[in-house]
Design an enzyme around this catalytic site. Structure first.
Site, PDB file in Angstrom:
ATOM      1  N   HIS A   1      41.210 -14.568 -45.162  1.00  0.00           N
ATOM      2  CA  HIS A   1      42.384 -14.063 -45.706  1.00  0.00           C
ATOM      3  C   HIS A   1      43.538 -15.072 -45.407  1.00  0.00           C
ATOM      4  CE1 HIS A   1      41.088  -9.798 -46.714  1.00  0.00           C
ATOM      5  NE2 HIS A   1      40.884 -10.568 -47.743  1.00  0.00           N
TER       6      HIS A   1
ATOM      7  N   GLU B   1      46.035 -14.338 -42.505  1.00  0.00           N
ATOM      8  CA  GLU B   1      45.462 -13.939 -41.159  1.00  0.00           C
ATOM      9  C   GLU B   1      44.958 -15.146 -40.454  1.00  0.00           C
ATOM     10  OE1 GLU B   1      42.455 -11.016 -42.387  1.00  0.00           O
ATOM     11  OE2 GLU B   1      43.823  -9.663 -43.653  1.00  0.00           O
TER      12      GLU B   1
ATOM     13  N   HIS C   1      39.367 -10.483 -38.789  1.00  0.00           N
ATOM     14  CA  HIS C   1      40.603 -10.194 -39.820  1.00  0.00           C
ATOM     15  C   HIS C   1      41.596  -9.673 -38.941  1.00  0.00           C
ATOM     16  CE1 HIS C   1      38.636 -10.640 -43.948  1.00  0.00           C
ATOM     17  NE2 HIS C   1      37.499 -10.489 -42.984  1.00  0.00           N
TER      18      HIS C   1
ATOM     19  N   GLU D   1      39.364  -6.158 -36.774  1.00  0.00           N
ATOM     20  CA  GLU D   1      40.662  -6.226 -37.258  1.00  0.00           C
ATOM     21  C   GLU D   1      41.698  -6.325 -35.902  1.00  0.00           C
ATOM     22  OE1 GLU D   1      41.775  -6.291 -40.143  1.00  0.00           O
ATOM     23  OE2 GLU D   1      40.149  -5.179 -41.614  1.00  0.00           O
TER      24      GLU D   1
END
Length: 376
Positions: A138, A141, A283, A344
């Site tokens: 992404h 990110e 991420h 994450e």
């Protein structure tokens, strides 16, 4: 071209002795010299400009030449905290394969705008296990690329000086586990977020429209076509199709079908051609690690996630099931029934402020080290 020193060919007849004298692991030195010509010696852990000088005749000559060029774990380049766009990643990769010639590099595909997507690999000749890690699926990110490259440099440098981290012997990990690393999956998108639409030429107006004319591209997750690369994989993709945007957007559009985008196709082929035993996708954000998928994950994932949590200082929490489909990790678990983890990093609103980097790195590095370890 990687940097080497020119030596008397006979010296290389006994690489074991060279390794002993230079205090470099023998397997590491052999790995660094697999493709070397008979007069070339590649020495991991040293900053060597391309050397075309006189032929070094003895090991003592080699040691004298190398001594002022030796890197340490405390070197500023190893420890640096840096934001990477596509061009910065390319420069960093060039230096990594120069300083650590046991690392190989290849282009696994190209982005929509034709930028190379690079895979770095490191592992002993007889390594049995395989691990894959990636960052920046992404666009906003991008801090994940900074984390992954800093950790990879730390890992490579620790191999050169055999310095353990978190109780793990780097040489043992190198000899047992082959690592595949894609530090920048979405180069076009990351460049858009970091550098703005001004660098996108004829596509500028289209991108401004897809971004709904916001003042910046901080909310942009997609690739340059407006497709979310982490909703592009053939694992219950239809669910995402019916509940996500139906046209290109700055985020969440899964495409008109799975695997329409060159970046997702490159990652799909990378895995199908050589499936790893374990996969980590970095991420942001939430300080959580997603590890299950429809009950298809292997039993060992539950034990590994506990160790990940502990090595993060209990900052990260494992989450078995989430309401998400068609992701890279989802597809990997679904089709290979192997360990897959989405880590994450950090907490806050994307893109996370770079001031968080040290905290994020300290909480994440132990997880990345543990990811290379398999119980016998």
């Amino acid at each position: 071209m990687m940097a080497f020193i020119t030596v008397k060919p006979e010296i290389k007849n006994n690489l074991a002795n060279v390794a002993k004298e230079l205090k470099i692991d023998e397997e590491l030195l052999k790995s660094a010299n697999r493709s070397a010509q008979k007069h070339q010696l590649y020495c991991p852990g040293y900053v060597i400009e391309e050397h075309s000088g006189k032929e070094l005749q003895t090991i003592q000559d080699i040691k004298r030449f190398l001594q002022p060029r030796q890197l340490k774990l405390s070197d500023s380049w190893i420890e640096q905290e840096k934001i990477y766009d596509d061009s910065a990643v390319e420069k960093e990769i060039k230096k990594i394969i120069d300083v650590f010639p046991f690392v190989s590099c290849r282009e696994i595909g190209r982005s929509v705008l034709g930028r190379p997507i690079w895979e770095l690999k490191a592992g002993g000749e007889h390594a049995v296990k395989k691990v894959h890690m990636n960052a920046s699926f992404h666009a906003n990110e991008w801090i994940t690329t900074s984390v992954l490259l800093k950790w990879f440099k730390e890992y490579c440098m620790s191999l050169c000086c055999n310095s353990p981290f978190f109780g793990f012997s780097p040489i043992k990990l190198f000899n047992s586990t082959s690592l595949s690393l894609v530090p920048l999956v979405n180069p076009d998108g990351v460049d858009l977020v970091l550098n703005g639409s001004e660098v996108m030429g004829a596509r500028r107006d289209e991108l401004e429209r897809l971004n709904e004319h916001r003042p910046n591209f901080n909310e942009w997750k997609a690739n340059i076509n407006g497709v979310d690369l982490n909703k592009q994989f053939p694992s219950l993709w239809e669910i995402e199709k019916y509940r996500k945007p139906t046209a290109p957007s700055y985020r969440d559009f899964p495409g008109i079908s799975p695997l329409t985008e060159p970046e997702s196709i490159a990652m799909y082929r990378l895995i199908t051609e050589n499936p790893p035993d374990r996969l980590l996708a970095l991420h942001t954000q939430g300080e959580e690690i997603y590890w299950g998928y429809k009950g298809l994950e292997p039993e060992e994932s539950a034990a590994v996630i506990k160790e990940f949590e502990e090595l993060s200082g209990n900052i990260y929490k494992g989450v078995r099931d989430i309401d998400s489909y068609a992701g890279f990790r989802d597809w990997f678990i679904h089709h290979y029934f192997k360990e897959g983890y989405t880590v994450e990093l950090g907490k806050g609103q994307n893109p996370l402020p770079f001031q968080q980097f040290s905290h994020i790195y300290n909480a994440t590095s132990g997880i990345l080290w543990r990811a290379l370890f398999f119980h016998e």
